[in-house]
Every structure is written in C-alpha cells, then in structure tokens.
Design a protein around this motif. Structure first.
Motif, PDB file in Angstrom:
ATOM      1  N   ASN A  31      85.883  24.663  11.493  1.00  0.00           N
ATOM      2  CA  ASN A  31      84.668  25.286  11.201  1.00  0.00           C
ATOM      3  C   ASN A  31      84.477  26.705  11.432  1.00  0.00           C
ATOM      4  O   ASN A  31      83.642  27.210  12.073  1.00  0.00           O
ATOM      5  CB  ASN A  31      83.338  24.887  12.263  1.00  0.00           C
ATOM      6  CG  ASN A  31      82.914  23.208  11.554  1.00  0.00           C
ATOM      7  OD1 ASN A  31      83.345  22.709  10.663  1.00  0.00           O
ATOM      8  ND2 ASN A  31      82.355  22.299  12.797  1.00  0.00           N
ATOM      9  N   ARG A  32      85.497  27.456  10.864  1.00  0.00           N
ATOM     10  CA  ARG A  32      85.625  28.791  10.987  1.00  0.00           C
ATOM     11  C   ARG A  32      85.591  29.595   9.601  1.00  0.00           C
ATOM     12  O   ARG A  32      86.269  30.597   9.801  1.00  0.00           O
ATOM     13  CB  ARG A  32      86.630  29.107  11.903  1.00  0.00           C
ATOM     14  CG  ARG A  32      86.954  28.489  13.127  1.00  0.00           C
ATOM     15  CD  ARG A  32      86.894  29.370  14.421  1.00  0.00           C
ATOM     16  NE  ARG A  32      86.436  28.508  15.726  1.00  0.00           N
ATOM     17  CZ  ARG A  32      87.488  28.092  16.596  1.00  0.00           C
ATOM     18  NH1 ARG A  32      88.641  28.013  16.229  1.00  0.00           N
ATOM     19  NH2 ARG A  32      87.009  27.352  17.507  1.00  0.00           N
ATOM     20  N   ARG A  33      84.895  29.057   8.586  1.00  0.00           N
ATOM     21  CA  ARG A  33      85.029  29.738   7.360  1.00  0.00           C
ATOM     22  C   ARG A  33      84.188  30.967   7.306  1.00  0.00           C
ATOM     23  O   ARG A  33      83.018  31.031   7.598  1.00  0.00           O
ATOM     24  CB  ARG A  33      85.064  28.829   6.293  1.00  0.00           C
ATOM     25  CG  ARG A  33      86.166  27.968   6.144  1.00  0.00           C
ATOM     26  CD  ARG A  33      85.998  26.965   5.156  1.00  0.00           C
ATOM     27  NE  ARG A  33      86.050  27.298   3.519  1.00  0.00           N
ATOM     28  CZ  ARG A  33      85.820  26.998   2.476  1.00  0.00           C
ATOM     29  NH1 ARG A  33      85.342  25.560   2.573  1.00  0.00           N
ATOM     30  NH2 ARG A  33      85.477  27.471   1.421  1.00  0.00           N
ATOM     31  N   ARG A  34      84.627  32.046   6.164  1.00  0.00           N
ATOM     32  CA  ARG A  34      83.702  32.931   5.836  1.00  0.00           C
ATOM     33  C   ARG A  34      82.939  32.479   4.829  1.00  0.00           C
ATOM     34  O   ARG A  34      83.451  31.843   3.928  1.00  0.00           O
ATOM     35  CB  ARG A  34      84.787  34.236   5.684  1.00  0.00           C
ATOM     36  CG  ARG A  34      84.258  35.531   5.099  1.00  0.00           C
ATOM     37  CD  ARG A  34      85.175  36.458   4.455  1.00  0.00           C
ATOM     38  NE  ARG A  34      84.529  37.356   3.872  1.00  0.00           N
ATOM     39  CZ  ARG A  34      84.614  38.469   4.473  1.00  0.00           C
ATOM     40  NH1 ARG A  34      84.971  39.024   5.290  1.00  0.00           N
ATOM     41  NH2 ARG A  34      83.961  39.539   3.378  1.00  0.00           N
ATOM     42  N   TYR A  35      81.857  32.877   4.717  1.00  0.00           N
ATOM     43  CA  TYR A  35      80.994  32.545   3.476  1.00  0.00           C
ATOM     44  C   TYR A  35      81.629  33.007   2.163  1.00  0.00           C
ATOM     45  O   TYR A  35      82.022  34.061   2.368  1.00  0.00           O
ATOM     46  CB  TYR A  35      79.540  33.430   3.591  1.00  0.00           C
ATOM     47  CG  TYR A  35      78.657  33.052   2.390  1.00  0.00           C
ATOM     48  CD1 TYR A  35      78.330  31.597   1.977  1.00  0.00           C
ATOM     49  CD2 TYR A  35      77.909  34.149   1.666  1.00  0.00           C
ATOM     50  CE1 TYR A  35      77.640  31.388   0.821  1.00  0.00           C
ATOM     51  CE2 TYR A  35      77.371  33.830   0.622  1.00  0.00           C
ATOM     52  CZ  TYR A  35      76.977  32.459   0.259  1.00  0.00           C
ATOM     53  OH  TYR A  35      76.238  32.271  -0.959  1.00  0.00           O
ATOM     54  N   MET A  74      78.672  35.007   8.677  1.00  0.00           N
ATOM     55  CA  MET A  74      77.421  35.854   8.471  1.00  0.00           C
ATOM     56  C   MET A  74      77.291  36.532   7.170  1.00  0.00           C
ATOM     57  O   MET A  74      78.450  36.929   6.743  1.00  0.00           O
ATOM     58  CB  MET A  74      77.644  37.004   9.675  1.00  0.00           C
ATOM     59  CG  MET A  74      77.754  36.379  11.179  1.00  0.00           C
ATOM     60  SD  MET A  74      77.951  37.895  12.359  1.00  0.00           S
ATOM     61  CE  MET A  74      79.626  38.012  12.344  1.00  0.00           C
ATOM     62  N   SER A  75      76.230  36.757   6.682  1.00  0.00           N
ATOM     63  CA  SER A  75      75.867  37.247   5.607  1.00  0.00           C
ATOM     64  C   SER A  75      74.895  38.201   5.393  1.00  0.00           C
ATOM     65  O   SER A  75      73.777  37.910   5.917  1.00  0.00           O
ATOM     66  CB  SER A  75      75.779  36.262   4.386  1.00  0.00           C
ATOM     67  OG  SER A  75      75.031  36.750   3.310  1.00  0.00           O
ATOM     68  N   ALA A  76      75.198  39.418   4.763  1.00  0.00           N
ATOM     69  CA  ALA A  76      73.944  40.418   4.689  1.00  0.00           C
ATOM     70  C   ALA A  76      72.905  39.817   3.658  1.00  0.00           C
ATOM     71  O   ALA A  76      71.690  39.952   3.968  1.00  0.00           O
ATOM     72  CB  ALA A  76      74.381  41.706   4.313  1.00  0.00           C
ATOM     73  N   GLU A  77      73.265  39.096   2.784  1.00  0.00           N
ATOM     74  CA  GLU A  77      72.254  38.459   1.792  1.00  0.00           C
ATOM     75  C   GLU A  77      71.435  37.337   2.508  1.00  0.00           C
ATOM     76  O   GLU A  77      70.458  37.155   2.228  1.00  0.00           O
ATOM     77  CB  GLU A  77      72.864  38.268   0.489  1.00  0.00           C
ATOM     78  CG  GLU A  77      71.957  37.679  -0.559  1.00  0.00           C
ATOM     79  CD  GLU A  77      72.866  37.216  -1.689  1.00  0.00           C
ATOM     80  OE1 GLU A  77      71.961  36.784  -2.605  1.00  0.00           O
ATOM     81  OE2 GLU A  77      73.979  37.387  -1.814  1.00  0.00           O
ATOM     82  N   HIS A  78      72.255  36.449   2.949  1.00  0.00           N
ATOM     83  CA  HIS A  78      71.438  35.213   3.371  1.00  0.00           C
ATOM     84  C   HIS A  78      71.402  35.227   4.966  1.00  0.00           C
ATOM     85  O   HIS A  78      72.655  35.022   5.449  1.00  0.00           O
ATOM     86  CB  HIS A  78      72.364  33.973   2.948  1.00  0.00           C
ATOM     87  CG  HIS A  78      72.579  33.937   1.440  1.00  0.00           C
ATOM     88  ND1 HIS A  78      71.768  33.519   0.699  1.00  0.00           N
ATOM     89  CD2 HIS A  78      73.657  34.269   0.948  1.00  0.00           C
ATOM     90  CE1 HIS A  78      72.033  33.636  -0.582  1.00  0.00           C
ATOM     91  NE2 HIS A  78      73.319  33.927  -0.574  1.00  0.00           N
ATOM     92  N   GLU A  79      70.168  35.147   5.157  1.00  0.00           N
ATOM     93  CA  GLU A  79      69.882  35.202   6.934  1.00  0.00           C
ATOM     94  C   GLU A  79      70.184  33.624   7.541  1.00  0.00           C
ATOM     95  O   GLU A  79      70.894  33.646   8.480  1.00  0.00           O
ATOM     96  CB  GLU A  79      68.590  35.559   7.332  1.00  0.00           C
ATOM     97  CG  GLU A  79      67.324  34.576   6.888  1.00  0.00           C
ATOM     98  CD  GLU A  79      66.133  35.218   6.794  1.00  0.00           C
ATOM     99  OE1 GLU A  79      66.129  36.608   6.712  1.00  0.00           O
ATOM    100  OE2 GLU A  79      65.127  34.495   7.122  1.00  0.00           O
ATOM    101  N   LYS A 137      86.120  39.672   9.422  1.00  0.00           N
ATOM    102  CA  LYS A 137      86.565  38.624   9.174  1.00  0.00           C
ATOM    103  C   LYS A 137      85.444  37.370   8.740  1.00  0.00           C
ATOM    104  O   LYS A 137      85.679  36.510   7.868  1.00  0.00           O
ATOM    105  CB  LYS A 137      87.404  37.950  10.294  1.00  0.00           C
ATOM    106  CG  LYS A 137      88.186  36.758   9.995  1.00  0.00           C
ATOM    107  CD  LYS A 137      89.227  36.328  11.117  1.00  0.00           C
ATOM    108  CE  LYS A 137      89.170  34.769  11.393  1.00  0.00           C
ATOM    109  NZ  LYS A 137      89.338  34.466  12.706  1.00  0.00           N
ATOM    110  N   MET A 138      84.469  37.443   9.459  1.00  0.00           N
ATOM    111  CA  MET A 138      83.354  36.637   9.471  1.00  0.00           C
ATOM    112  C   MET A 138      82.082  36.849   8.782  1.00  0.00           C
ATOM    113  O   MET A 138      81.274  36.151   8.441  1.00  0.00           O
ATOM    114  CB  MET A 138      82.770  35.924  10.652  1.00  0.00           C
ATOM    115  CG  MET A 138      83.895  35.321  11.785  1.00  0.00           C
ATOM    116  SD  MET A 138      84.769  34.003  10.847  1.00  0.00           S
ATOM    117  CE  MET A 138      83.567  32.886  10.359  1.00  0.00           C
TER     118      MET A 138
END
Ligand SMILES: Cc1cc2nc3c(=O)[nH]c(=O)nc-3n(C[C@H](O)[C@H](O)[C@H](O)COP(=O)(O)OP(=O)(O)OC[C@H]3O[C@@H](n4cnc5c(N)ncnc54)[C@H](O)[C@@H]3O)c2cc1C
Ligand code: SF4
Length: 497
Positions: A171-175, A244-249, A421-422
C-alpha cells in the motif's frame, strides 16, 4: 422509580442509534452548551456538524417515541440542573465521555446535582465493548487481538484471511492520475441552514467558514456516505493510502472520521462493510485489510493509548521543543508548496488525510522543534474530526514523538525525498527538493539532516531508525557543519519561509 423520572444525557459525540443509555421509560436530554462550543475557536464546519447532527438526532428520537429535551444552556451543568428541575429527574444516566475532562466532570455530577448518576462504559469504542484481558502495549499485537475479538478477516481455523495480518507493504503507491470518484455531498437542509445561522451568532470566534458545508448529519446520510466509499473508493484505498495530491484532497480515503467520531457510524459496522465488499469480490484484500486496520487497529489503539497516558500526555515534550508555531500555520502563506497546499485545504474544509497530517504538518513541526502543545492546539481547532482523545495521541504521540515513544515506536521523520516520492507537491515549489543547503534548499532537507545530526546518539539507539541515521556517515564534516549553520538560519526566520 416512576416512569420518566430518569434521563439519559447524550453528548454531541455519542449520537448513536444504539446508544446504550436509550430506554423506553427514560427521557433524553441533549445540551447545546455555549461554553463548550466556545471553549476554543473551533472550525465552523465542525460546530455545524455536531449541532446539526444533535438536532436531527433529537428529531429522530422524538419520531421514535422518546421524550427529548434538547436545550441550549450557558454550560453543561446549568443545562442539566434546569432539565432536572423542569422534569423532576431523580436518576441521570450517561455513557462515559471519550474525553478526559468531560469524564471527570461526569464523575462529579452526582455531588453537583444531588441525584443518583450512573455512568455506563463507552461501548461506542470496540476496546470498551470487548475489553481485552491485558491489552498489548504496541499497535500490531493490539490490532491482531482486535481482529480475533471481532472475527474480522479471520478464517475458521483462527488464521488471518490471506495468511498474513498486514499488507502494508502493498500500500505505498504514488497517485497515478486515475479518476477519483468524488464523495457523496449532502447540502444543508432546513435544520442545518438554521444551525449555520444560529452558530454565526453563538460562536463569533470560530475559524473557517460553513460555506460549502456538505457533511452527513443524519444516520441515514452517514450510511449512504459509507456505502458510497465502499462502492467507489475502497477498491483503490489500499494502494494509494499514503499518496498525496495537490489536486485531490480526498483521493481514495473515506472521509468517515467525522461520522465515526460522533457516533453516526459504528466502527464495527464500518469495518464489516469493507470485509463484506472483499467477500463479494468487490475490493482487493490489501485495500480491505488496510481499511480494517485503520478502524479497529489504529483508531481503537489511539483511544486506548489516550486513556493509558492521560493526563500527563497533554504536557509531554520528550524532545524539549519550545519554538512557537509559525504564523503561516494559520494562513497557509509559505513558499513551501506542500505546507501551503495542505494548510489552505485544512483551513477551508477542516480536512486533510492522514499522511498529510503526519508526514507534512507534524513532520515539519517535529523537525523545526515546535512546542508540542502549540501543535496539539492547532490540530484541535482546525479539523472537523478533532477531539482530544484522537488528536493528542496522534499529535503529541505519533506525530511529534513527544511522549517518549509510547504511542509509536519511532519518530516519523522525513526529508523532501519522501514527500516528493509520495506527492506532486515538489513540482512547482519555490524550494529545491534535492538541495540540503543553499538559498533554495528545501527546509525539510536542511531540518531533517540537522535533526539527525543534533540527536544522533539518541536516534542511533532506536533500531527502527538505524538506516536513516547511518546516512549521516555519508556526509563530510564540512557538509554537516553547513547544514547545522543553515538550519539555525532557517529557524531564525521561520516565519518567512
Ligand atoms: C497528526 C495527526 C492528527 C490526527 N487528528 C485526527 C483527528 O483529529 N480526528 C481523527 O478522527 N483522526 C485524526 N487522525 C487520524 C487520521 O489521520 C484521520 O482519522 C483520517 O485522516 C481521517 O480521514 P478519513 O476518514 O478519510 O480516513 P481514512 O484514511 O479513510 O481512514 C479510515 C478511518 O480510520 C481511522 N483512523 C485511521 N488512522 C487513525 C489514527 N491514527 N487515529 C484514529 N483514527 C484513525 C479514522 O476513523 C478514519 O476515518 C490524526 C492523525 C495524525 C497523524
Ligand atoms: S520542495 Fe520541500 S517545501 Fe517544496 S513541496 Fe517539496 S518537500 Fe515541500
């Protein structure tokens, strides 16, 4: 006892349809305490959530035949006194509060009110519903004990489903840009609109705005939000849990904590819903196990630790951190893009997800030596799901490691390498994610290496941090000196970063 001469006092975070104090011949009292609502400048969305949910709950209980006294009062005590006088109450029942000071208040109530008071265990938490004989001190054995107690993801032979207890490593994938199904939204109805108007007057110092309020405020809406998460986001929850994503909280998180924390959802039914999705082939085991671990593992463990460590936990400061919280935690106006995005989001909505709380907000505060109590206050005030029982062990314990490692076995420290990375925060940031020193060096990098350098001996003693501290030996004496000097300079002008 004559009929209805006893009442159950239900707190705003105990709005469960199966509240253990509900009984046919018992009145219900709910108090909107102005003192409690204004105890801190809370996020306005949190106040609206609690009061609107209390008003809806009162209406639903009345419809089910209960005598309900929902009253506004200057404080809990005067509200209870007025209720007792108005209805000739001789016996008050309550469920033990989740928070320390309110539970202490309940214990003084019989003397204060001069009537019999019964305090029932808080079975809204599983650890009180199934009290383990000797709960383990660490999260992983605690979680396994909870899996066994509840039977969730346990095979008939007593072994964990899939043969392993923990699928964290998957469970460690980047978006990766895949579509994110938005959560169900619940625009204000008449009761919520009235609540928003009432609280504008009653809580002038609350932070944030109620504009765009869309949280569930009834049991039916909470169940709809749970079903929506299970159907649309649970399948991808696991792999992207740490992304983590700047677009999707929200990404694939559930946004169920505000509902669990006020009793509109039960932790067991919530975890069970995920297990059922797995059994029907709708969601993979890594996602389901990850979600179940959050609910019956972390959430219950945090509550359990809170009660083990209170009241001393509130004052813990194992790293001797004394720096005030930079003013930009209240505005988001910093050139550090990760912090500015996350803080802006929190101030606007009262929400950001777990990794942003831990690895951005707390990580910076730990590396910068911010006083734990100031960070704890900030978290208590800014979030829609914030209650002392959950904030304080997460912030002072897990996030800042200020409890001497009693909640988490290692401090969660990271440089820009982890955040890069994340997430997509580093792209477009003013600071250089690769640099440790120099005018554009990312402050996370400088402060990370400075922290390792300053606390080397103590950190080396922690086996879980060995590899990170070993990295220090790759730095020359001159590099270490430059990092320490730049860190001092950064901390000097922390308000301008
Ligand atoms: C510094 C810090 C502060 C936090 N403050 C709060 C808070 O004020 N209120 C709060 O409910 N949670 C808090 N948490 C825990 C966690 O971050 C939130 O529960 C979660 O982000 C809520 O969003 P979600 O419902 O979308 O969670 P999801 O990612 O969908 O997780 C599902 C559920 O698991 C539970 N959960 C997961 N981790 C934890 C945990 N560490 N502690 C307690 N419950 C957990 C929550 O009930 C959450 O709803 C905090 C964590 C940290 C590190
Ligand atoms: S470069 Fe540093 S400050 Fe900028 S977003 Fe990345 S981690 Fe945050």
């Amino acid at each position: 006892m004559t009929a209805l001469a006893e009442s159950v006092w239900i707190l705003g975070d105990q709005l469960s349809p199966t509240h253990p104090g509900l009984a046919p011949n018992r009145r219900v009292v709910l108090i909107e305490s102005l003192a409690r609502l204004n105890q801190r400048p809370y996020h306005r969305r949190k106040l609206v959530l609690i009061i609107s949910a209390m008003r809806h709950y009162a209406a639903e209980l009345r419809a089910a035949g209960y005598e309900v006294d929902l009253r506004t009062a200057p404080d809990f005590l005067s509200g209870l006194r007025d209720h007792i006088t108005a209805f000739g109450i001789r016996h008050l029942i309550c469920v033990a509060a989740a928070e320390y000071s309110t539970r202490q208040f309940q214990q003084r109530l019989a003397a204060e009110l001069g009537i019999a008071v019964t305090i029932l265990p808080n079975t809204l938490f599983l650890v009180e519903r199934y009290p383990p004989a000797r709960p383990p001190a660490l999260m992983e054995p605690f979680y396994r004990a909870m899996r066994r107690q509840t039977g969730l993801l346990i095979e008939p032979d007593g072994e964990p489903t899939g043969g392993v207890w923990n699928l964290d490593h998957e469970n460690r994938r980047r978006y990766d840009g895949r579509p994110v199904p938005p959560p169900l939204r619940f625009p204000p109805d008449v009761i919520t609109s009235q609540t928003i108007a009432d609280l504008a007057d009653a809580c002038p110092n609350a932070i944030g705005s109620a504009d765009g309020f869309d949280l569930p405020v009834t049991r039916a809406q909470a169940l709809a939000a749970l079903a929506d998460f299970i159907t649309h986001r649970l399948p991808d929850f696991g792999p992207f849990e740490d992304a983590m994503s700047a677009e999707h909280e929200l990404l694939f998180h559930s946004r169920l904590s505000p509902l669990l924390n006020i009793g509109l959802l039960d932790p067991l039914e919530t975890a069970q819903a995920a297990v059922t999705a797995y059994q029907r082939g709708h969601a993979p085991l890594a996602s389901v196990e990850g979600f179940v671990r959050q609910i019956i593992g972390w959430r219950e463990y945090i509550y359990y630790r809170y009660w083990e460590l209170m009241p001393g936990l509130l004052q813990a400061n194992a790293w001797g951190a004394e720096r005030p919280l930079p003013a930009w935690y209240w505005t988001g106006q910093t050139r550090m893009r990760c912090l500015s995005c996350v803080i802006e989001r929190v101030l606007r909505t009262g929400y950001c997800h777990h990794i942003e709380r831990l690895m951005v907000l707390c990580n910076f505060a730990l590396l910068a030596g911010i006083r734990p109590q100031a960070v704890n206050d900030w978290f208590l005030e800014c979030y829609v799901d914030a209650y002392e029982w959950v904030v304080t062990p997460n912030v002072i314990g897990m996030g800042l490691n200020a409890d001497g490692g009693r909640t988490a076995t290692k401090p969660y420290l990271a440089s820009a390498a982890y955040i890069d990375k994340m997430s997509d925060y580093c792209k477009g940031c003013f600071y250089d994610r690769k640099a440790r020193v120099g005018p554009r060096a990312c402050p996370f990098n400088t402060l990370y290496w400075n922290f390792l350098s300053s606390h080397e001996t103590r950190l080396r003693a922690n086996p879980r941090l060995g590899p990170a501290v070993l990295g220090l030996s790759r730095l020359s004496a001159a590099e270490r000196e430059a990092i320490v000097a730049q860190a001092a300079e950064i901390l000097e002008r922390i308000g301008e970063l």
